[in-house]
Write an enzyme that holds these catalytic residues in place. Structure first.
Site, PDB file in Angstrom:
ATOM      1  N   GLU A  13       0.826  -1.208   0.000  1.00  9.56           N
ATOM      2  CA  GLU A  13       0.000   0.000   0.000  1.00  9.56           C
ATOM      3  C   GLU A  13       0.861   1.259   0.000  1.00  9.56           C
ATOM      4  O   GLU A  13       0.588   2.241  -0.702  1.00  9.56           O
ATOM      5  CB  GLU A  13      -0.934   0.020   1.216  1.00  9.56           C
ATOM      6  CG  GLU A  13      -1.941  -1.120   1.246  1.00  9.56           C
ATOM      7  CD  GLU A  13      -1.480  -2.283   2.094  1.00  9.56           C
ATOM      8  OE1 GLU A  13      -2.349  -2.958   2.668  1.00  9.56           O
ATOM      9  OE2 GLU A  13      -0.251  -2.513   2.196  1.00  9.56           O
ATOM     10  N   GLY A  29       5.449  -1.828  14.395  1.00  8.26           N
ATOM     11  CA  GLY A  29       4.790  -0.653  13.827  1.00  8.26           C
ATOM     12  C   GLY A  29       3.888   0.067  14.798  1.00  8.26           C
ATOM     13  O   GLY A  29       3.924   1.296  14.917  1.00  8.26           O
ATOM     14  N   ARG A  30       3.074  -0.671  15.543  1.00  9.26           N
ATOM     15  CA  ARG A  30       2.127  -0.037  16.455  1.00  9.26           C
ATOM     16  C   ARG A  30       2.806   0.533  17.697  1.00  9.26           C
ATOM     17  O   ARG A  30       2.181   1.247  18.475  1.00  9.26           O
ATOM     18  CB  ARG A  30       1.040  -1.041  16.840  1.00  9.26           C
ATOM     19  CG  ARG A  30       1.560  -2.330  17.474  1.00  9.26           C
ATOM     20  CD  ARG A  30       0.479  -3.396  17.472  1.00  9.26           C
ATOM     21  NE  ARG A  30       0.930  -4.690  17.960  1.00  9.26           N
ATOM     22  CZ  ARG A  30       1.567  -5.598  17.210  1.00  9.26           C
ATOM     23  NH1 ARG A  30       1.878  -5.328  15.950  1.00  9.26           N
ATOM     24  NH2 ARG A  30       1.917  -6.767  17.717  1.00  9.26           N
ATOM     25  N   GLU A  66      -4.270  -5.692  17.661  1.00  7.33           N
ATOM     26  CA  GLU A  66      -3.238  -6.373  16.890  1.00  7.33           C
ATOM     27  C   GLU A  66      -2.250  -7.075  17.812  1.00  7.33           C
ATOM     28  O   GLU A  66      -1.675  -8.107  17.450  1.00  7.33           O
ATOM     29  CB  GLU A  66      -2.504  -5.371  15.987  1.00  7.33           C
ATOM     30  CG  GLU A  66      -1.683  -6.038  14.891  1.00  7.33           C
ATOM     31  CD  GLU A  66      -1.200  -5.053  13.841  1.00  7.33           C
ATOM     32  OE1 GLU A  66      -1.859  -4.928  12.794  1.00  7.33           O
ATOM     33  OE2 GLU A  66      -0.167  -4.389  14.073  1.00  7.33           O
ATOM     34  N   HIS A  68     -23.897  11.161  21.925  1.00  2.24           N
ATOM     35  CA  HIS A  68     -25.030  11.254  21.000  1.00  2.24           C
ATOM     36  C   HIS A  68     -24.948  10.176  19.925  1.00  2.24           C
ATOM     37  O   HIS A  68     -25.591  10.280  18.882  1.00  2.24           O
ATOM     38  CB  HIS A  68     -25.065  12.648  20.371  1.00  2.24           C
ATOM     39  CG  HIS A  68     -25.295  13.735  21.366  1.00  2.24           C
ATOM     40  ND1 HIS A  68     -26.548  14.214  21.678  1.00  2.24           N
ATOM     41  CD2 HIS A  68     -24.431  14.414  22.165  1.00  2.24           C
ATOM     42  CE1 HIS A  68     -26.444  15.155  22.617  1.00  2.24           C
ATOM     43  NE2 HIS A  68     -25.167  15.292  22.923  1.00  2.24           N
ATOM     44  N   LYS A  84      -2.598 -10.207   3.037  1.00  2.27           N
ATOM     45  CA  LYS A  84      -1.605  -9.611   2.137  1.00  2.27           C
ATOM     46  C   LYS A  84      -1.194 -10.598   1.049  1.00  2.27           C
ATOM     47  O   LYS A  84      -1.094 -10.256  -0.131  1.00  2.27           O
ATOM     48  CB  LYS A  84      -0.364  -9.183   2.931  1.00  2.27           C
ATOM     49  CG  LYS A  84      -0.551  -7.986   3.852  1.00  2.27           C
ATOM     50  CD  LYS A  84       0.764  -7.669   4.542  1.00  2.27           C
ATOM     51  CE  LYS A  84       0.656  -6.483   5.463  1.00  2.27           C
ATOM     52  NZ  LYS A  84       1.956  -6.188   6.123  1.00  2.27           N
TER      53      LYS A  84
END
Length: 528
Positions: free
Chosen positions: A220, A271-272, A358, A389, A504
């Site tokens: 990506e 990554g996270r 993850e 709301h 992937k």
């Protein structure tokens, strides 16, 4: 003492914890004569002046004592110590887990790949700071010698969610405090409408783009890079003079003349967990200046230090993790809502979704053996008061009980407010936090069942005076360490994400037209 990695259901303390299911009614505790004392007592100081208050959780002193025993029996602090001292904690990929070292040195020197890793991360932070200062001064400029005014990050997953959430969290603070240097934008989705919308609203001649991919092969991200390069060329600009990379030193993006500069991370930063590495450092340093990023790191480091404390009443991340485990495994609540009463934290719940789900969305233990108990909850959330709301109806009166984590600040970042009907907007915001905590906890009786609220819906509150870079860093670290401790309790590997990989691989097969059966049939539906 040697560390023992055992499944949760083998621990004596966990069996004791199970016997306490439903032992505490938060409605009773917060409506009784001693309620004010409970609110004061069940409150734990956090780093950077924050406070974790859990008076509206379904706990009491007896349950807290069992949780403390569980933390000791599961060796949670020892396992954290092994993590920051460089043991192979990511068993799935046989890797160290070193994101804590991006913001400080908690233990001994960690050597990997022939390098002192703390020194490596400090060096990269310094290189990013020097680059950002040169961009801000105009020493690094576009082909006409004009300053860059916008930075655009190209990445996905942890290369987008965390940095985007941190940027939005500090944007108003930076503008108020004279630290705003450049506007930041983000391209993540491979959907061409995402990149198109960002590029159409960006002055390309004065924009610098950050390509973030540790491997240098993320489909990506590379697709969006090509999209951006095409737009730059069509505008008569040289992409090599408008792009930098954040990647590993072994990736194709490293030492590449197609980029103004490259800054490095390694396989030991997931990554996270990468917002405190160059993944967050480049965009935040360009947007707000290196000093703001350094303060953000200092806040995270301060919170990491509290996570080393063996006393759960002095270790808010550990306490939060233990209470969360009780709610998930004993009370069997399926989800947790993160509810920041701060517009600046509008994307923080989205980052925590990835961080938590993850990491702890696993059904086998760290040795690949199936486990017989439930693990990570569903994480969701939106800023208050908007969420009130929207989905609060289900939270108040739905059939499932969802634990709540409120986040609030006494003061706004912009310090721009007005008195309406006797109170400021900020006071109204904070009043809603207080009201919701009590409404969820105590509920309401009514002769009309449609208007009755069962109550006994547990919540916690993290609060501080104001959302600053240091507070944000500490808040991020708190949740990172909470997720880590819960992974240790469940005896799972919180640092790989094999569930992401299958899709992937299949996507590549579809694009290569290497399909048959149902896969081909679905591909034909979308004319791929």
């Amino acid at each position: 003492m040697a560390i023992s990695w055992e499944n949760l259901d083998t621990l004596v303390s966990y069996k004791k914890l199970q016997s306490l299911k439903g032992a505490v009614s938060v409605a009773k505790e917060l409506s009784g004569a001693d309620a004010a004392n409970r609110v004061a007592k069940y409150s734990v100081p956090m780093a950077e002046g924050m406070v974790y208050n859990f008076a509206a959780k379904q706990v009491n002193d007896q349950l807290l004592a069992v949780l403390a025993s569980l933390a000791d029996e599961a060796q949670l602090v020892e396992k954290f110590e092994a993590t920051y001292n460089g043991e192979v904690i990511n068993t799935g990929e046989k890797r160290l887990v070193l994101h804590h070292l991006t913001r400080g040195q908690l233990g001994k020197d960690v050597m990997a790949d022939g390098t002192n890793k703390r020194e490596f991360y400090v060096k990269e932070q310094k290189r990013i700071a020097e680059f950002a200062d040169k961009v801000h001064s105009g020493e690094i400029a576009n082909a006409k010698g004009e300053k860059f005014t916008t930075v655009v990050q190209i990445g996905i997953g942890g290369s987008d969610l965390g940095p985007r959430a941190m940027y939005l969290a500090l944007e108003n603070w930076a503008k108020k405090n004279g630290a705003f240097k450049m506007e930041a934008k983000f391209i993540s989705n491979v959907d061409p409408d995402d990149a198109t919308a960002v590029l159409n609203s960006t002055d390309l001649a004065h924009a610098i783009f950050i390509l973030v991919s540790k491997s240098g092969t993320t489909l990506e991200t590379l697709t969006n890079e090509s999209f951006v390069k095409d737009a730059l060329k069509k505008a008569g600009l040289d992409p090599a003079k408008h792009m930098i990379a954040v990647t590993s030193e072994t990736s194709p993006l490293a030492h590449n003349p197609d980029y103004l500069a490259a800054f490095y991370m390694d396989d030991y930063i997931g990554g996270r967990y990468s917002s405190t590495s160059g993944v967050g450092g480049a965009v935040l340093s360009l947007a707000f200046g290196p000093k703001v990023f350094a303060d953000f790191l200092d806040g995270a480091a301060a919170a990491d230090k509290t996570a080393t404390n063996r006393d759960i009443m002095k270790n808010p991340a550990l306490l939060d993790a233990l209470i969360g485990l009780y709610e998930r495994n004993v009370q069997e609540y399926p989800a947790t809502a993160v509810l920041p009463y701060s517009q600046a934290l509008s994307r923080f719940p989205a980052h925590l979704q990835q961080l938590d789900m993850e990491s702890n969305g696993k059904s086998v233990n760290r040795f690949g053996k199936p486990i017989s108990y439930i693990t990570g909850p569903v994480i969701f959330g939106e800023p208050g008061t908007n969420g009130q709301h929207s989905f609060y109806q289900l939270l108040h009166q739905g059939t499932d009980i969802t634990p709540l984590q409120f986040i609030a600040f006494r003061d706004s970042q912009a310090e721009n407010d007005v008195v309406i009907e006797g109170s400021t907007s900020q006071k109204k915001l904070c009043a809603n936090v207080v009201a919701q905590i009590m409404a969820f906890a105590c509920g309401k009786t009514d002769d009309d069942p449609n208007k009755a609220f069962a109550g006994d819906r547990p919540s916690s509150l993290i609060y501080a005076d104001k959302l600053t870079p240091g507070v944000l860093g500490a808040l991020l670290s708190h949740f990172e360490n909470k997720v880590m401790f819960q992974g240790f309790l469940w005896n799972i590997n919180s640092f790989d994400q094999e569930g992401v990989q299958l899709g992937k691989k299949l996507a590549k097969k579809v694009l290569a037209h290497d399909t048959d059966g149902a896969l081909k049939a679905y591909a034909d539906l979308l004319k791929i």
